[in-house]
Design a protein around this motif. Sequence first.
Motif, mmCIF file in Angstrom:
data_model
loop_
_atom_site.group_PDB
_atom_site.id
_atom_site.type_symbol
_atom_site.label_atom_id
_atom_site.label_comp_id
_atom_site.label_asym_id
_atom_site.label_seq_id
_atom_site.Cartn_x
_atom_site.Cartn_y
_atom_site.Cartn_z
ATOM 1 N N SER A 22 0.866 -1.170 0.000
ATOM 2 C CA SER A 22 0.000 0.000 0.000
ATOM 3 C C SER A 22 0.904 1.221 0.000
ATOM 4 O O SER A 22 1.689 1.408 0.941
ATOM 5 N N PHE A 23 0.809 2.045 -1.023
ATOM 6 C CA PHE A 23 1.629 3.254 -1.088
ATOM 7 C C PHE A 23 1.271 4.188 0.061
ATOM 8 O O PHE A 23 2.146 4.779 0.689
ATOM 9 N N GLU A 24 -0.040 4.320 0.342
ATOM 10 C CA GLU A 24 -0.471 5.190 1.439
ATOM 11 C C GLU A 24 0.176 4.768 2.759
ATOM 12 O O GLU A 24 0.707 5.592 3.498
ATOM 13 N N CYS A 55 3.700 5.569 3.243
ATOM 14 C CA CYS A 55 3.874 6.990 3.579
ATOM 15 C C CYS A 55 3.415 7.284 5.009
ATOM 16 O O CYS A 55 3.369 8.440 5.419
ATOM 17 N N GLY A 56 3.009 6.258 5.745
ATOM 18 C CA GLY A 56 2.576 6.453 7.117
ATOM 19 C C GLY A 56 1.115 6.810 7.284
ATOM 20 O O GLY A 56 0.678 7.203 8.364
ATOM 21 N N GLN A 57 0.333 6.657 6.221
ATOM 22 C CA GLN A 57 -1.086 6.985 6.268
ATOM 23 C C GLN A 57 -1.909 5.700 6.297
ATOM 24 O O GLN A 57 -1.422 4.631 5.953
ATOM 25 N N ALA A 58 -3.180 5.832 6.668
ATOM 26 C CA ALA A 58 -4.099 4.692 6.585
ATOM 27 C C ALA A 58 -4.449 4.489 5.116
ATOM 28 O O ALA A 58 -4.454 5.432 4.337
ATOM 29 N N TYR A 59 -4.708 3.258 4.751
ATOM 30 C CA TYR A 59 -5.145 3.018 3.381
ATOM 31 C C TYR A 59 -6.557 2.455 3.413
ATOM 32 O O TYR A 59 -6.949 1.788 4.358
ATOM 33 N N PRO A 60 -7.333 2.756 2.375
ATOM 34 C CA PRO A 60 -8.717 2.303 2.354
ATOM 35 C C PRO A 60 -8.798 0.784 2.208
ATOM 36 O O PRO A 60 -7.980 0.185 1.518
ATOM 37 N N PRO A 61 -9.785 0.173 2.867
ATOM 38 C CA PRO A 61 -9.941 -1.272 2.701
ATOM 39 C C PRO A 61 -10.329 -1.595 1.252
ATOM 40 O O PRO A 61 -10.928 -0.768 0.572
ATOM 41 N N GLY A 106 11.649 8.915 2.216
ATOM 42 C CA GLY A 106 10.311 8.367 2.032
ATOM 43 C C GLY A 106 10.081 7.933 0.604
ATOM 44 O O GLY A 106 10.930 8.137 -0.270
ATOM 45 N N PRO A 107 8.909 7.349 0.349
ATOM 46 C CA PRO A 107 8.623 6.802 -0.985
ATOM 47 C C PRO A 107 8.108 7.809 -2.014
ATOM 48 O O PRO A 107 7.722 7.424 -3.099
ATOM 49 N N THR A 108 8.101 9.115 -1.665
ATOM 50 C CA THR A 108 7.612 10.121 -2.597
ATOM 51 C C THR A 108 8.746 11.065 -2.975
ATOM 52 O O THR A 108 9.394 11.643 -2.099
#
Length: 157
Positions: free
Chosen positions: A62-64, A67-73, A125-127
């Motif tokens: 999950s790219f999100e 980046c340390g963010q939640a990702y949508p299910p 980071g990945p960005t």
Amino acid sequence: MNSELAHELYSLLIPLGQERLIVPRACVAEVITWQQPEKMDGTPPWYLGTIQWNGRQVPVISFEAACGQAYPPPGTRTRIVIFVALGNHITGGYFGVITQGFPQLVRVNADVVKADHSRSFSDHGPTLCQVRMLNESPLIPDFDHLERMISEETRAA
């Protein structure tokens, strides 16, 4: 060859939960329907596991979450974009990123894409950065960083 075409790049806008990535079309091997990755013990939340694709075990992330963010299910529009690894970090040469819909093909050139300095990103980071194009502000992923992250988790598993 038309010189105007020589300065254009076919790219894909890849929908994430709240953002979009923009990547060269040549980096994408295939877009496949969602399948639940086989989770491996002890991996971080962004490393979703592996799937079988074309006779290979392919890591899916999950790219999100990277980046340390939640990702949508995963939902009905969720897909997995299979990327061609650009470096030699990943055994097998491919990795997957979950998306929230179908990537959109766009042609970009210097007249359309401009740097967007409204946000800054960590050097670790990945960005790589964010760009501005028409009514979009997609992110450019750092493939080398992502591939090193995946490689470290794959070796640890």
